[in-house]
Design an enzyme around this catalytic site. Structure first.
Site, mmCIF file in Angstrom:
data_model
loop_
_atom_site.group_PDB
_atom_site.id
_atom_site.type_symbol
_atom_site.label_atom_id
_atom_site.label_comp_id
_atom_site.label_asym_id
_atom_site.label_seq_id
_atom_site.Cartn_x
_atom_site.Cartn_y
_atom_site.Cartn_z
ATOM 1 N N ASP A 101 0.866 -1.171 0.000
ATOM 2 C CA ASP A 101 0.000 0.000 0.000
ATOM 3 C C ASP A 101 0.901 1.218 0.000
ATOM 4 O O ASP A 101 2.123 1.104 -0.162
ATOM 5 C CB ASP A 101 -0.946 -0.005 1.203
ATOM 6 C CG ASP A 101 -2.219 0.782 0.931
ATOM 7 O OD1 ASP A 101 -2.130 2.006 0.773
ATOM 8 O OD2 ASP A 101 -3.308 0.188 0.879
ATOM 9 N N HIS A 152 -2.477 4.402 -4.299
ATOM 10 C CA HIS A 152 -1.990 3.854 -3.032
ATOM 11 C C HIS A 152 -0.577 3.264 -3.183
ATOM 12 O O HIS A 152 -0.292 2.190 -2.668
ATOM 13 C CB HIS A 152 -2.938 2.763 -2.512
ATOM 14 C CG HIS A 152 -4.176 3.310 -1.859
ATOM 15 N ND1 HIS A 152 -4.166 3.922 -0.629
ATOM 16 C CD2 HIS A 152 -5.461 3.329 -2.281
ATOM 17 C CE1 HIS A 152 -5.403 4.302 -0.313
ATOM 18 N NE2 HIS A 152 -6.210 3.963 -1.307
ATOM 19 N N GLU A 178 -9.668 4.464 -4.775
ATOM 20 C CA GLU A 178 -9.298 5.811 -4.332
ATOM 21 C C GLU A 178 -8.125 6.391 -5.134
ATOM 22 O O GLU A 178 -7.134 6.874 -4.582
ATOM 23 C CB GLU A 178 -8.967 5.796 -2.831
ATOM 24 C CG GLU A 178 -10.138 5.346 -1.969
ATOM 25 C CD GLU A 178 -9.796 5.236 -0.502
ATOM 26 O OE1 GLU A 178 -10.696 5.432 0.327
ATOM 27 O OE2 GLU A 178 -8.630 4.939 -0.170
ATOM 28 N N ASP A 235 -11.932 -3.147 11.070
ATOM 29 C CA ASP A 235 -11.170 -2.106 11.755
ATOM 30 C C ASP A 235 -12.097 -1.087 12.407
ATOM 31 O O ASP A 235 -11.628 -0.185 13.100
ATOM 32 C CB ASP A 235 -10.209 -1.407 10.796
ATOM 33 C CG ASP A 235 -10.896 -0.874 9.551
ATOM 34 O OD1 ASP A 235 -11.788 -1.560 9.022
ATOM 35 O OD2 ASP A 235 -10.522 0.221 9.089
#
Length: 761
Positions: free
Chosen positions: A194, A271, A326, A419
């Site tokens: 990432d 990312h 994203e 999470d």
């Protein structure tokens, strides 16, 4: 074994006859799709033999069962390929269909586990282990006669584990795999790279692990704030780690033994800050490193294809995940090479350029005999014909993809982001935010009604996602997984007609003991006490109700602020009160406190006649519920998105509370919030509390400057003023806003102040 005294025979008969009820309480998770209990028992003894065919897979499964019986019951059973009575028989039919289905029979001659393939046998053994645990219930290996026929509802039952944000050692990854295996999960989506960490050895590009796997640790900053790669032996504090190819092979083999497929994720085109800090030639021209590969540079594709060449050699499963979420497109739209690519390919916008990027990579992935899967953003601009979609932004992307004929794994953030918090207590460990409860996970259905009937076969199943921005250790990972993974396993394994929430809760009561025996750090959030307060106008008093999500176990409480004990009152009916109470509630199980306590001071002097005069009005987006929100008996939690917070930017919080009638008071308290990592909310610099009888002359009872706290984690700061009891009608509260965010803050602009729940007594 011979018994000479009749009393021993009676004891044995009693033990065996009661075992049928014990077996019914075995708490099998996930619930088998067919289970029939019968009269009779079979004891496993030293004379029992594990009978299996002579193959590598069967011998491994038999050895695992032998080890389990040895560790739990001190039984050292023989493993044999020769058929005999008094045996645990493992039978593989070697049929290519229904590989995960199994049958388990317990009868007078022993135990038989039959399946078409080794995978089904493995699941049958996992069920057998649960029939024999926990030891708090099953003290001896005596099985009641039972017939189980079982197979999963969905073929994709998984969890994503992010090891980029925080690295997890090899042996800890194996422990995560163990947890998946005991719940009959069969997919580990491994988020290896990432923006802030590259975790997989790539021989052709050694800088990815020499530098990209390590980052500088910067004071008062989260890992992604001002992220900077470095080398392991650099000066200052360095964080990181990576898996060698041998590590990867070992973990993949470990998972395969437990019939878990590992899906690697290699993020693209966004990312990717860590990779691009190592190889900046793949950043767009004249652009900063926004973590997006230049789509106009053929070198970007060559770089990623060379990486995939090495990755597919390590991961035999058919799917490869490319991320695709994203993706910031600003650099593309300002890049000369990307603009040329768009002209050459007749692409109209950034979304179509992203689609070009994904389609080009899909063709390469397909050439390596793999299937491409990505997050639902890969739908933007057009999806490659063969690509599969993992839908995380709700169900919509999955619905669109499935109806268009693409395979889909449903993974919506709500309820499957592990999470997120699983309880509302302020004592929950750090999380990214949001709230996904145990029963919300249990009631997850991967197939929405909006998917056409003839397209529903495209829903492969579902998976949870465990991102690790806030999760730094195996213990914390276990906490975020469990018991929610138990709920997800049943949501994906058990057919809808056999699911029953009430029965699931009963089985979880037993499964809690099983998780305890395995020494897992699981959450008791679902049984921690919650509250609801209402005002009864008829009786002029307040009504306090206590409960927990599962509705089980005793909740004991005190009303004077003291810690509840086994001698404290058990909550059995709503608590009525007309004077302030200092509630302290705790759930008890088997005589011991479990979960988080509930501590709340509930006032009684605020009424409908109470008025609040604001010098500076709160922001309409953060009203907390309006003018009465400051004393509505709803305490905000340490989350910026909790609707109970009342907030305003830049200006000071200053209110005068007209109680409505003269009141004897000796205490005033209220809460402020701060979360530097993800909000612009900061603690005030100074707080003043003053009291008055007439609303004109005020006496200060609290004034204190608050120290600046640079901790990035969420904070609730409790302000309390204790003073000599006085009869008063007005309270003035002032909290100084710092106005603008400080230079060291990652954000720019106005600072906010968040306030909630003024308490008086």
């Amino acid at each position: 074994m011979r018994f000479f005294k009749p009393v021993y025979i009676c004891i044995l008969i009693m033990a065996f006859s009661c075992n049928k009820e014990t077996v019914k309480k075995n708490g099998i998770i996930p619930q088998p799709n067919f289970i029939n209990y019968q009269e009779g028992t079979f004891p496993i003894t030293e004379n029992t033999t594990i009978v299996v065919e002579d193959s590598k897979e069967s011998n491994w499964i038999a050895a695992e069962l032998k080890s389990f019986l040895d560790e739990n019951f001190d039984l050292n059973l023989k493993i044999s390929a020769e058929s005999q009575s008094n045996a645990i028989r493992i039978i593989v039919n070697h049929i290519e269909t229904d590989k995960e289905a199994y049958q388990l029979e317990v009868s007078k001659t022993g135990v038989s586990i039959t399946a078409n393939a080794y995978q089904g046998v493995f699941y049958g053994v996992e069920t057998l282990k649960q029939l024999l645990t926990p030891k708090t219930i099953i003290k001896k290996p005596v099985l009641g006669f039972v017939s189980i026929k079982d197979s999963p509802e969905f073929g994709w039952r998984g969890m994503m584990l992010d090891v980029s944000r925080h690295f997890l050692e090899k042996d800890s990854v194996k422990k995560v795999i163990d947890i998946l295996a005991m719940h009959k999960m069969n997919k580990l989506h491994w988020h290896l790279v990432d923006g802030i960490g590259w975790r997989i050895q790539i021989d052709q590009y050694p800088e990815l692990t020499k530098k990209g796997a390590w980052r500088k640790v910067k004071a008062y900053k989260k890992p992604w704030e001002d992220f900077e790669t470095t080398y392991k032996d650099s000066e200052g504090e360095v964080y990181g780690g990576y898996y060698t190819k041998d590590d990867i092979k070992e973990i993949v083999a470990y998972a395969a033994e437990r019939f878990i497929d590992v899906i690697p994720e290699i993020e693209m085109p966004g990312h990717s800050e860590a990779a691009l800090q190592c190889y900046p030639e793949f950043i767009c021209e004249d652009a900063e490193n926004t973590g997006v590969y230049c789509a106009g540079n053929d070198g970007s594709f060559e770089f990623l294809q060379n990486i995939i060449d090495e990755v597919v050699e390590l991961f035999p499963y058919e799917y490869l995940h490319i991320g695709g979420d994203e993706v910031g497109k600003e650099a593309w739209l300002n890049c000369r090479r990307c603009q040329k690519r768009m002209r050459d390919e007749n692409l109209q916008n950034g979304e179509e350029l992203q689609s070009y990027f994904v389609k080009r990579m899909e063709e390469f992935v397909h050439s390596k005999n793999r299937k491409l899967i990505g997050w639902d953003e890969i739908l933007e601009g057009g999806l490659p014909e063969r690509a599969a979609v993992m839908s995380w932004r709700g169900f919509e992307g999955g619905i669109e993809a499935a109806n268009a004929g693409h395979d889909v794994v449903m993974s919506p953030a709500s309820p499957l982001y592990f999470d997120y918090n699983q309880g509302t207590s302020e004592f929950e460990p750090p999380s990214w935010g949001g709230y996904n409860s145990l029963l919300a996970v249990y009631n997850f259905n991967p197939i929405p009604d909006d998917i056409a009937a003839d397209k529903r076969h495209h829903i492969l199943g579902g998976q949870a996602n465990l991102w690790t921005e806030q999760v730094k250790s195996l213990s914390h990972i276990e906490y975020m997984m469990l018991p929610r993974l138990s709920a997800l396993s049943e949501a994906l394994w058990t057919s809808p007609e056999h699911k029953n929430e009430e029965e699931f809760i009963k089985r979880m009561d037993i499964h809690f003991d099983r998780l305890t025996a395995l020494d897992y750090n699981f959450a008791w959030s679902a049984v921690s006490p919650n509250y609801e307060v209402t005002y009864d106008k008829t009786n002029n008093d307040y009504v306090l109700e206590l409960t927990n999500e599962l509705g089980i176990y005793d909740i004991r409480y005190t009303l004077d602020g003291s810690t509840p004990a086994m001698t404290s009152e058990i909550y059995s009916k709503p608590i009525r009160y007309s004077d302030p109470i200092d509630l302290h509630a705790q759930t008890f199980r088997n005589g011991a406190p479990i979960g988080f306590p509930l501590k709340r001071l509930f006032s009684t002097s605020f009424t409908e006649n109470t008025k609040v005069i604001y010098t500076n009005p709160y922001d309409v987006s953060y009203s907390g519920g309006g003018d009465q929100a400051l004393f509505d008996n709803r305490y905000a939690t340490p989350r910026g998105d909790d609707s109970n917070w009342q907030g305003l930017p830049q200006k000071d919080f200053e209110v005068i509370i007209d109680i409505g009638a003269p009141t004897n008071l000796s205490y005033i308290g209220l809460n402020f919030f701060q979360h530097l990592a993800s909000t612009s909310v900061m603690l005030p610099t100074e707080v003043t509390i003053a009291i008055s009888k007439d609303g004109k002359d005020y006496q200060t009872v609290y004034n204190q400057a608050l120290e600046t706290v640079k901790d990035r984690d969420p904070i609730i700061k409790r302000i309390e003023a204790d003073f000599e009891e006085q009869n008063l009608s007005f309270i003035k509260i002032t909290a100084k806003n710092r106005g603008q965010l400080p230079e060291w803050h990652t954000r720019k602009g106005d600072a906010w102040v968040f306030i909630d729940e003024v308490s008086i007594k």
